[in-house]
Design a protein around this motif. Structure first.
Motif, PDB file in Angstrom:
ATOM      1  N   VAL A   9      22.536  -9.184  -6.017  1.00  0.00           N
ATOM      2  CA  VAL A   9      21.402  -8.373  -6.476  1.00  0.00           C
ATOM      3  C   VAL A   9      21.762  -7.647  -7.768  1.00  0.00           C
ATOM      4  O   VAL A   9      20.956  -7.574  -8.709  1.00  0.00           O
ATOM      5  CB  VAL A   9      20.952  -7.383  -5.381  1.00  0.00           C
ATOM      6  N   LEU A  12      21.565 -10.075 -10.551  1.00  0.00           N
ATOM      7  CA  LEU A  12      20.168 -10.349 -10.891  1.00  0.00           C
ATOM      8  C   LEU A  12      19.571  -9.204 -11.698  1.00  0.00           C
ATOM      9  O   LEU A  12      18.833  -9.434 -12.664  1.00  0.00           O
ATOM     10  CB  LEU A  12      19.346 -10.585  -9.622  1.00  0.00           C
ATOM     11  N   ILE A  13      19.902  -7.966 -11.332  1.00  0.00           N
ATOM     12  CA  ILE A  13      19.410  -6.803 -12.077  1.00  0.00           C
ATOM     13  C   ILE A  13      19.944  -6.831 -13.513  1.00  0.00           C
ATOM     14  O   ILE A  13      19.211  -6.552 -14.473  1.00  0.00           O
ATOM     15  CB  ILE A  13      19.794  -5.493 -11.358  1.00  0.00           C
ATOM     16  N   VAL A 153      17.063 -13.519  -0.502  1.00  0.00           N
ATOM     17  CA  VAL A 153      17.046 -12.194  -1.150  1.00  0.00           C
ATOM     18  C   VAL A 153      16.820 -12.343  -2.653  1.00  0.00           C
ATOM     19  O   VAL A 153      15.982 -11.657  -3.247  1.00  0.00           O
ATOM     20  CB  VAL A 153      18.361 -11.432  -0.864  1.00  0.00           C
ATOM     21  N   ILE A 154      17.563 -13.260  -3.273  1.00  0.00           N
ATOM     22  CA  ILE A 154      17.427 -13.471  -4.718  1.00  0.00           C
ATOM     23  C   ILE A 154      16.035 -14.000  -5.060  1.00  0.00           C
ATOM     24  O   ILE A 154      15.425 -13.597  -6.066  1.00  0.00           O
ATOM     25  CB  ILE A 154      18.525 -14.434  -5.231  1.00  0.00           C
ATOM     26  N   PHE A 157      13.517 -11.073  -4.963  1.00  0.00           N
ATOM     27  CA  PHE A 157      13.660 -10.245  -6.159  1.00  0.00           C
ATOM     28  C   PHE A 157      13.158 -10.985  -7.401  1.00  0.00           C
ATOM     29  O   PHE A 157      12.503 -10.396  -8.259  1.00  0.00           O
ATOM     30  CB  PHE A 157      15.126  -9.824  -6.348  1.00  0.00           C
ATOM     31  N   SER A 158      13.472 -12.282  -7.504  1.00  0.00           N
ATOM     32  CA  SER A 158      13.044 -13.069  -8.663  1.00  0.00           C
ATOM     33  C   SER A 158      11.525 -13.183  -8.723  1.00  0.00           C
ATOM     34  O   SER A 158      10.927 -13.108  -9.805  1.00  0.00           O
ATOM     35  CB  SER A 158      13.661 -14.475  -8.610  1.00  0.00           C
ATOM     36  N   LEU A 160       9.357 -11.035  -7.564  1.00  0.00           N
ATOM     37  CA  LEU A 160       8.856  -9.735  -8.010  1.00  0.00           C
ATOM     38  C   LEU A 160       9.035  -9.581  -9.523  1.00  0.00           C
ATOM     39  O   LEU A 160       8.121  -9.130 -10.223  1.00  0.00           O
ATOM     40  CB  LEU A 160       9.596  -8.622  -7.264  1.00  0.00           C
ATOM     41  N   TYR A 161      10.185 -10.009 -10.025  1.00  0.00           N
ATOM     42  CA  TYR A 161      10.478  -9.869 -11.462  1.00  0.00           C
ATOM     43  C   TYR A 161       9.532 -10.719 -12.316  1.00  0.00           C
ATOM     44  O   TYR A 161       8.965 -10.236 -13.296  1.00  0.00           O
ATOM     45  CB  TYR A 161      11.933 -10.249 -11.741  1.00  0.00           C
TER      46      TYR A 161
END
Length: 199
Positions: A9, A12-13, A153-154, A157-158, A160-161
């Motif tokens: 995470v 990724l951030i 999880v990735i 998040f991806s 959402l991004y």
């Protein structure tokens, strides 16, 4: 010991921060001022290379620490999903071909509704969908024929991004083209292609 999920995470951030910075108008304006107008033609290539280089550590960590397997899609359905991913990649590539003018830095930095800002120039795949890049990314991500905990999880998040990034691009285009783009928004969906005619 820090879990592999947290490390992923954080990677990724870091990718999202670098990607967002290099896509921002202030950063592009600074590059043009420092490097000169001729740098515009190399910016997209440099931006793409930076994106690839910053995502490679994330890919490596996902390969090394995939986490527990949630599912693996058996054949022949796996190949249907891979085929869907290829179609997603073609959608993204077509978007790049049909909108090279959207990536011109000087036009992006120009005052709205001026000749320098250029025209909306709807063509190709953009007649049927406003954001083929968002659709392409979501198809490629979610049609992966296997899933692990860390990958899930990735992917969340991806998703959402890229969704938030799409909203940001839409606001930028509304600011640049005003009512012309708002009319386009009313007639063409952002992520679901419409084929009942064309824009």
């Amino acid at each position: 010991m820090v879990s592999s999920t947290i490390i992923l995470v954080l990677c990724l951030i870091a990718f999202a921060a670098i990607h967002s910075l290099t896509a921002s108008l202030p950063f592009k304006g600074m590059i043009l001022r420092v490097m000169g107008p001729g740098s515009e033609k190399y910016y997209m290539l440099a931006y793409s290379l930076i994106s690839v280089l910053t995502v490679l550590p994330l890919i490596y960590l996902l390969y090394k620490y995939p986490g527990p397997i949630l599912y693996i899609i058996p054949s022949p359905w796996r190949w249907c999903m891979v085929g869907g991913q290829l179609i997603g990649a073609l959608i993204g590539a077509r978007g790049l071909l049909d909108a090279p003018h959207r990536f011109k830095i000087r036009a992006q930095l120009s005052a709205p509704k001026t000749p320098e800002a250029g025209s909306l120039n709807i063509q190709g795949i953009f007649r049927f969908i406003r954001d083929p890049f968002l659709l392409s990314g979501l198809i490629i991500i979610w049609l992966t024929p296997f899933m692990t905990v860390n990958l899930l999880v990735i992917y969340i998040f991806s998703t959402l991004y890229v969704y938030l990034g799409s909203l940001h691009v839409e606001r930028r285009l509304v600011s640049r083209f005003g009512d012309e783009y708002r009319e386009y928004q009313e007639r063409v969906h952002r992520t679901i292609p419409h084929f009942k005619g064309q824009y």
